[in-house]
Design a protein around this motif. Structure first.
Motif, mmCIF file in Angstrom:
data_model
loop_
_atom_site.group_PDB
_atom_site.id
_atom_site.type_symbol
_atom_site.label_atom_id
_atom_site.label_comp_id
_atom_site.label_asym_id
_atom_site.label_seq_id
_atom_site.Cartn_x
_atom_site.Cartn_y
_atom_site.Cartn_z
ATOM 1 N N MET A 1 0.838 -1.209 0.000
ATOM 2 C CA MET A 1 0.000 0.000 0.000
ATOM 3 C C MET A 1 0.871 1.257 0.000
ATOM 4 N N GLU A 2 0.565 2.185 -0.893
ATOM 5 C CA GLU A 2 1.320 3.447 -0.904
ATOM 6 C C GLU A 2 0.826 4.348 0.234
ATOM 7 N N LYS A 3 1.775 5.131 0.765
ATOM 8 C CA LYS A 3 1.400 5.949 1.925
ATOM 9 C C LYS A 3 1.650 7.440 1.711
ATOM 10 N N VAL A 4 0.767 8.254 2.313
ATOM 11 C CA VAL A 4 0.945 9.712 2.266
ATOM 12 C C VAL A 4 1.262 10.225 3.671
ATOM 13 N N TYR A 5 2.138 11.221 3.719
ATOM 14 C CA TYR A 5 2.409 11.887 4.985
ATOM 15 C C TYR A 5 1.904 13.319 4.841
ATOM 16 N N ILE A 6 1.062 13.751 5.753
ATOM 17 C CA ILE A 6 0.450 15.088 5.627
ATOM 18 C C ILE A 6 1.030 16.028 6.683
ATOM 19 N N GLU A 7 1.548 17.171 6.226
ATOM 20 C CA GLU A 7 2.045 18.205 7.135
ATOM 21 C C GLU A 7 1.158 19.423 7.005
ATOM 22 N N THR A 8 0.736 19.994 8.129
ATOM 23 C CA THR A 8 -0.226 21.099 8.046
ATOM 24 C C THR A 8 0.327 22.376 8.656
ATOM 25 N N TYR A 9 0.161 23.482 7.943
ATOM 26 C CA TYR A 9 0.537 24.814 8.428
ATOM 27 C C TYR A 9 -0.716 25.675 8.465
#
Ligand code: SAM
Ligand code: SF4
Length: 439
Positions: free
Chosen positions: A1-9
């Motif tokens: 499974m491909e994964k996303v990493y989310i960074e929020t500003y």
């Protein structure tokens, strides 16, 4: 499974949007990575409100280049307000960015990720007049399991002359109230005890459905009735629309928190007019008085901008005077930052030197620090119901939570559990925190 990493500003709205993004991608079969190490895609949800917010993101994107050199195939996507504002230009200026995606087209993210997987570039930046993501159940990222955001409306069309939001987030639209109440109920059933209803200008919330039009006071009433043990907060209200009917609803529900964020921006009528805020200092003070009439224990917080176009020393002094009169419990204080495309950038010279903006800002910060400390000193001896959130950052022996006024209260651990309400007596304070013990 491909994964996303989310960074929020950026603002709370962005944090809520990142939870929608996680839900959209999970539904499409992607995993959400805990850290950068196991990510195939890094998604950065961005803020464009001031230049320094954008510079932070650009710095981060450049920093990620080293990781991309080590891990071929790691793709970076920019979401949110910077993506909308800069569009393709952002991918030219930061050439390690593979795609940009504006705040109204997150449903197209799975297709976008597919497109860029083999090294192509892509952009989706269309704004919508209807999208509210009402049917998407957000994935609660980095949640404490106690408080959650619920986005109730999107966009803004107030066009304050300094502000980029109407250009990056499009027209105002409200979400179906039944889906909002449903989300609050589900959260409560899962153990959450506090929800914050979010929008750029929540008091212009208005949804026309089969059962008639629901405005913000009615919506607050509906959410407050989900359960008396569920605290309800909201942000942000515009002073021009702060109605007595909202204050009446708040006063009639003890679980609606006694805290109103009421951004003033300036204490000078001349500046308020130049900013197109559509209220005067007199109107604003009348609203503050109304808040205190309905809820004498309500805390009031604000946003202010120092050094807007043409601001004189007299205007600045008027802001300091207004701070002395209102005595805010907290303030977000900013230097004016000119934004491309706004009315102010096109028609009003950014004529206050940076050093002068800094001096004015520092004076406001110093004054507000004194006021917050004096306000907190008045709290010593009072008792509050505190929603326990977790361990204090300073000591494992102590817990912290918030009272209805949104003030952080630190107290001895004893037998208190996160997610429960406890009564705490305040016996000391700093400008930012109340210190107390369980009653
Ligand atoms: N919609 C909310 C309102 O009207 O109060 C908040 C919008 S904005 C995300 C948050 C705050 O950023 C504003 O209240 C304002 O004080 C500040 N802000 C917006 N544009 C700015 C600019 N160009 N320079 C400095 N501060 C700005
Ligand atoms: Fe910007 Fe004014 Fe809209 Fe707030 S109300 S988001 S400051 S334009």
């Amino acid at each position: 499974m491909e994964k996303v990493y989310i960074e929020t500003y950026g603002c709370q709205m962005n944090f809520a949007d990142s939870e929608v993004v996680a839900a959209v991608l999970r539904e499409a079969g992607y995993g959400v990575a805990e850290g950068l190490e196991d990510a195939d895609y890094v998604l950065i949800n961005t803020c464009a409100i001031r230049d320094n917010a954008e510079q932070r993101v650009r710095h981060r994107v450049r920093e990620l280049r080293a990781l991309q050199n080590r891990r071929q195939g790691l793709r970076i996507g920019i979401l949110g307000c910077m993506a909308e504002r800069l569009q393709q230009r952002l991918m030219t200026e930061e050439d390690n960015v593979s795609f940009v995606c504006g705040p109204d087209v997150y449903r197209r993210l799975p297709a976008l990720l597919g497109e860029v997987a083999d090294g192509r570039k892509a952009a989706e930046v269309e704004l919508s007049t209807t999208e509210t993501y009402a049917d998407i159940e957000p994935v609660r990222l980095a949640s404490n399991g106690i408080s959650a955001y619920i986005s109730i409306m999107r966009g803004c069309q107030n066009y304050c002359t300094y502000c980029v939001v109407p250009y990056t987030r499009g027209r105002e639209r409200s979400r179906d109230p039944q889906t909002i109440v449903g989300e609050a109920r589900t959260l409560f059933e899962r153990g959450y005890r506090e929800v914050t209803l979010l929008g750029q200008n929540v008091n212009s919330y208005s949804f026309a459905g089969a059962a008639g039009t629901v405005g913000f006071p009615e919506l607050m009433d509906m959410v407050a009735k989900v359960d008396p043990r569920l605290r309800v907060r909201f942000a942000t209200s515009h002073p021009k629309d702060l109605s007595d009917s909202l204050l009446e609803v708040m006063a009639s529900h003890p679980n609606i928190c006694r805290c109103i964020h009421l951004p003033v921006q300036s204490g000078s009528n001349r500046m308020l007019k130049a900013m197109n805020r559509k209220y005067t200092v007199e109107w604003y003070l009348d609203r503050v008085e109304a808040i205190r009439r309905y809820m004498p224990d309500c805390s009031i917080t604000t946003d202010v901008i120092a050094g807007f176009c043409g601001e004189t020393e007299e205007d600045h002094q008027a802001t300091l005077d207004l701070f002395r009169r209102v005595r805010y419990d907290y303030a977000y204080m900013f230097k004016y930052s000119e934004r491309e495309g706004t009315y102010a950038q096109r028609h009003m010279p950014d004529d206050i030197a940076d050093a002068e903006k800094t001096r004015r800002l520092n004076e406001i910060i110093a004054l507000q620090g004194e006021i917050a400390l004096e306000n907190n000193r008045q709290e010593v001896g009072r008792e509050y119901e505190v929603l326990v959130e977790g361990e204090s950052h300073r000591s494992k022996e102590r817990l912290f939570g918030r009272n209805s006024q949104n003030k952080v209260v630190v107290f001895d651990r004893a037998d208190a559990q996160p997610g429960t309400y406890r009564r705490v007596r305040v016996d000391d304070c700093t400008a930012a925190t109340l210190l107390g013990r369980l009653v």
